[in-house]
Design a protein around this motif. Structure first.
Motif, PDB file in Angstrom:
ATOM      1  N   MET A 168      15.085  -1.343   5.254  1.00 14.52           N
ATOM      2  CA  MET A 168      14.207  -1.969   4.260  1.00 14.52           C
ATOM      3  C   MET A 168      12.840  -2.282   4.863  1.00 14.52           C
ATOM      4  N   GLU A 169      12.837  -2.717   6.138  1.00 18.71           N
ATOM      5  CA  GLU A 169      11.572  -3.043   6.797  1.00 18.71           C
ATOM      6  C   GLU A 169      10.683  -1.812   6.876  1.00 18.71           C
ATOM      7  N   GLU A 170      11.299  -0.663   7.193  1.00 18.36           N
ATOM      8  CA  GLU A 170      10.540   0.583   7.255  1.00 18.36           C
ATOM      9  C   GLU A 170      10.002   0.948   5.877  1.00 18.36           C
ATOM     10  N   PHE A 171      10.800   0.655   4.837  1.00 20.49           N
ATOM     11  CA  PHE A 171      10.409   1.039   3.485  1.00 20.49           C
ATOM     12  C   PHE A 171       9.211   0.238   2.988  1.00 20.49           C
ATOM     13  N   THR A 172       9.004  -0.981   3.517  1.00 21.22           N
ATOM     14  CA  THR A 172       7.855  -1.777   3.074  1.00 21.22           C
ATOM     15  C   THR A 172       6.542  -1.055   3.364  1.00 21.22           C
ATOM     16  N   LYS A 173       6.578  -0.102   4.290  1.00 21.18           N
ATOM     17  CA  LYS A 173       5.373   0.683   4.567  1.00 21.18           C
ATOM     18  C   LYS A 173       4.959   1.501   3.347  1.00 21.18           C
ATOM     19  N   ALA A 174       5.932   1.779   2.477  1.00 22.59           N
ATOM     20  CA  ALA A 174       5.621   2.575   1.288  1.00 22.59           C
ATOM     21  C   ALA A 174       4.537   1.903   0.457  1.00 22.59           C
ATOM     22  N   LEU A 175       4.581   0.572   0.380  1.00 18.44           N
ATOM     23  CA  LEU A 175       3.595  -0.149  -0.421  1.00 18.44           C
ATOM     24  C   LEU A 175       2.203  -0.071   0.189  1.00 18.44           C
ATOM     25  N   GLU A 176       2.124   0.151   1.503  1.00 18.45           N
ATOM     26  CA  GLU A 176       0.818   0.300   2.144  1.00 18.45           C
ATOM     27  C   GLU A 176       0.101   1.548   1.632  1.00 18.45           C
ATOM     28  N   TYR A 177       0.881   2.533   1.209  1.00 21.01           N
ATOM     29  CA  TYR A 177       0.290   3.792   0.756  1.00 21.01           C
ATOM     30  C   TYR A 177       0.198   3.878  -0.768  1.00 21.01           C
ATOM     31  N   PHE A 178       0.606   2.797  -1.436  1.00 20.79           N
ATOM     32  CA  PHE A 178       0.483   2.777  -2.895  1.00 20.79           C
ATOM     33  C   PHE A 178      -0.982   2.532  -3.245  1.00 20.79           C
ATOM     34  N   PRO A 179      -1.548   3.284  -4.183  1.00 22.46           N
ATOM     35  CA  PRO A 179      -2.988   3.169  -4.456  1.00 22.46           C
ATOM     36  C   PRO A 179      -3.374   1.825  -5.072  1.00 22.46           C
ATOM     37  N   ASN A 180      -4.596   1.425  -4.822  1.00 18.70           N
ATOM     38  CA  ASN A 180      -5.157   0.242  -5.471  1.00 18.70           C
ATOM     39  C   ASN A 180      -5.541   0.655  -6.891  1.00 18.70           C
ATOM     40  N   MET A 181      -4.801   0.182  -7.873  1.00 20.86           N
ATOM     41  CA  MET A 181      -4.992   0.656  -9.241  1.00 20.86           C
ATOM     42  C   MET A 181      -4.771  -0.468 -10.237  1.00 20.86           C
ATOM     43  N   ASP A 182      -5.324  -0.285 -11.429  1.00 22.38           N
ATOM     44  CA  ASP A 182      -5.100  -1.226 -12.513  1.00 22.38           C
ATOM     45  C   ASP A 182      -3.718  -0.992 -13.110  1.00 22.38           C
ATOM     46  N   GLU A 183      -3.342  -1.873 -14.019  1.00 23.22           N
ATOM     47  CA  GLU A 183      -2.080  -1.709 -14.720  1.00 23.22           C
ATOM     48  C   GLU A 183      -2.108  -0.414 -15.527  1.00 23.22           C
ATOM     49  N   GLY A 184      -1.004   0.314 -15.491  1.00 18.47           N
ATOM     50  CA  GLY A 184      -0.936   1.578 -16.213  1.00 18.47           C
ATOM     51  C   GLY A 184      -0.431   2.686 -15.314  1.00 18.47           C
ATOM     52  N   THR A 185      -0.950   3.893 -15.512  1.00 24.14           N
ATOM     53  CA  THR A 185      -0.541   5.038 -14.698  1.00 24.14           C
ATOM     54  C   THR A 185      -1.766   5.672 -14.044  1.00 24.14           C
ATOM     55  N   LYS A 186      -1.504   6.394 -12.970  1.00 22.85           N
ATOM     56  CA  LYS A 186      -2.575   7.088 -12.255  1.00 22.85           C
ATOM     57  C   LYS A 186      -2.010   8.367 -11.656  1.00 22.85           C
ATOM     58  N   ASP A 187      -2.674   9.479 -11.914  1.00 25.63           N
ATOM     59  CA  ASP A 187      -2.217  10.757 -11.369  1.00 25.63           C
ATOM     60  C   ASP A 187      -2.363  10.781  -9.855  1.00 25.63           C
ATOM     61  N   ALA A 188      -1.350  11.327  -9.191  1.00 32.24           N
ATOM     62  CA  ALA A 188      -1.429  11.569  -7.754  1.00 32.24           C
ATOM     63  C   ALA A 188      -2.117  12.919  -7.535  1.00 32.24           C
ATOM     64  N   PRO A 189      -2.593  13.192  -6.325  1.00 33.06           N
ATOM     65  CA  PRO A 189      -3.265  14.474  -6.065  1.00 33.06           C
ATOM     66  C   PRO A 189      -2.277  15.631  -5.891  1.00 33.06           C
ATOM     67  N   LEU A 190      -1.267  15.662  -6.751  1.00 33.72           N
ATOM     68  CA  LEU A 190      -0.262  16.724  -6.737  1.00 33.72           C
ATOM     69  C   LEU A 190       0.264  16.854  -8.159  1.00 33.72           C
ATOM     70  N   ASP A 191       0.402  18.082  -8.631  1.00 33.87           N
ATOM     71  CA  ASP A 191       0.824  18.305 -10.014  1.00 33.87           C
ATOM     72  C   ASP A 191       2.156  17.628 -10.321  1.00 33.87           C
ATOM     73  N   ASN A 192       2.227  17.041 -11.528  1.00 36.34           N
ATOM     74  CA  ASN A 192       3.465  16.465 -12.052  1.00 36.34           C
ATOM     75  C   ASN A 192       3.977  15.290 -11.219  1.00 36.34           C
ATOM     76  N   VAL A 193       3.052  14.573 -10.595  1.00 34.87           N
ATOM     77  CA  VAL A 193       3.390  13.360  -9.837  1.00 34.87           C
ATOM     78  C   VAL A 193       2.388  12.278 -10.234  1.00 34.87           C
ATOM     79  N   PHE A 194       2.888  11.091 -10.571  1.00 39.57           N
ATOM     80  CA  PHE A 194       1.961  10.009 -10.890  1.00 39.57           C
ATOM     81  C   PHE A 194       2.546   8.656 -10.493  1.00 39.57           C
ATOM     82  N   TYR A 195       1.635   7.694 -10.286  1.00 38.65           N
ATOM     83  CA  TYR A 195       2.017   6.321  -9.974  1.00 38.65           C
ATOM     84  C   TYR A 195       2.033   5.506 -11.268  1.00 38.65           C
ATOM     85  N   PHE A 196       2.795   4.405 -11.268  1.00 38.55           N
ATOM     86  CA  PHE A 196       2.745   3.481 -12.401  1.00 38.55           C
ATOM     87  C   PHE A 196       2.820   2.047 -11.884  1.00 38.55           C
ATOM     88  N   LYS A 197       2.188   1.147 -12.650  1.00 42.13           N
ATOM     89  CA  LYS A 197       2.110  -0.250 -12.219  1.00 42.13           C
ATOM     90  C   LYS A 197       2.029  -1.155 -13.442  1.00 42.13           C
TER      91      LYS A 197
END
Length: 290
Positions: free
Chosen positions: A1-30
């Motif tokens: 779990m400690e290693e997994f917290t690094k995942a949040l370091e790479y989560f983009p700074n974004m507003d509420e909603g969705t944001k496309d990742a720089p790869l087709d058919n992949v997006f973030y949501f918040k």
């Protein structure tokens, strides 16, 4: 779990909603706020949570998932989703879409065809399934998120690291669901084929007889299979596609209700407004204001 917290370091700074990742058919949501259960479209892919909690309801089944959990969806379905989020613990996640061809390629490389032969071909599986990431899956996901945080890395390494994440899913609890999706025939494959037709022709009138012919079934067998897999009749499913497309137009294009209604295939604007309110719990006009 400690290693997994690094995942949040790479989560983009974004507003509420969705944001496309720089790869087709992949997006973030918040999301920062609690949201009561609402109609939600789940597309073919992995829906992975990094923080917060969601509850998904499909047919009579409810699935709660939070950090370290993910949902495997083998086709586009219409479900209800309740979101548990706050400013202190927002929902953050990533959707990784995949094609049947991508799964089939991995199945061949992993030499899993023999395992598929042990399945009951007549069994109709649920099109979705929850799972929890093990340590290897977490490591793969962290590398994938790190890669996506750099556009050049995403261009060079993105597809390979996405493939690694899909490989981990094929080694996980929902391996059987993904393996059944890779079949050349079977319930999931047949219904996915029909869903593709509906998605591409959602603003046209549908002929159930022709849809049944697409998958070499009698009308009665097709109708029963479609409802068993998706929980909707073909007409109900098409209606949900249209309503969700119209909602997207109203939100993203500021479209007027009558324009959205006609664009998605409705002949009657009043019927569209009634069905929109019944499905989403809000009128098109009220949605536009909000």
């Amino acid at each position: 779990m400690e290693e997994f917290t690094k995942a949040l370091e790479y989560f983009p700074n974004m507003d509420e909603g969705t944001k496309d990742a720089p790869l087709d058919n992949v997006f973030y949501f918040k999301r920062y706020h609690y949201k009561s259960a609402e109609p939600t479209v789940y597309r073919t892919g992995l829906c992975i949570l990094l923080s917060g909690k969601k509850r998904m309801t499909f047919e009579e089944h409810s699935y709660e998932y939070s950090a370290l959990d993910y949902i495997v969806c083998s086709m586009m379905i219409h479900a209800q989703c309740e979101t548990f989020a706050s400013f202190d613990d927002p929902v953050r996640g990533i959707f990784i879409g995949f094609s049947v061809e991508e799964i089939r390629e991995l199945v061949e490389i992993m030499n899993l065809r023999g395992r598929i032969k042990t399945f009951d071909s007549k069994h109709i599986p649920s099109p979705i399934g929850p799972s929890t990431m093990d340590g290897d899956f977490q490591d793969s996901l962290v590398r994938f998120l790190k890669c996506l945080s750099d556009e050049n890395e995403a261009k060079v390494l993105g597809k390979a690291l996405k493939r690694e994440v899909l490989y981990r899913a094929l080694c996980g609890e929902q391996a059987e669901l993904l393996l059944k999706l890779s079949l050349q025939a079977g319930p999931l494959v047949q219904i996915n084929k029909v869903i593709d037709v509906l998605e591409q022709n959602y603003n046209q009138e549908i002929d159930v007889d022709n849809l049944a012919k697409e998958v070499n079934l009698s009308v009665s067998s097709f109708y029963r299979l479609f409802k068993d897999v998706t929980s909707d009749t073909p007409v109900q499913y098409l209606k949900k596609i249209r309503l969700n497309k119209a909602k997207e137009m109203i939100i993203t294009q500021n479209a007027k209700a009558y324009v959205a209604a006609l664009e998605v295939g409705y002949q009657s604007v009043s019927q569209f407004s009634r069905e929109f309110k019944r499905y989403f719990g809000v009128t098109p006009a009220a949605l536009k204001v909000s």
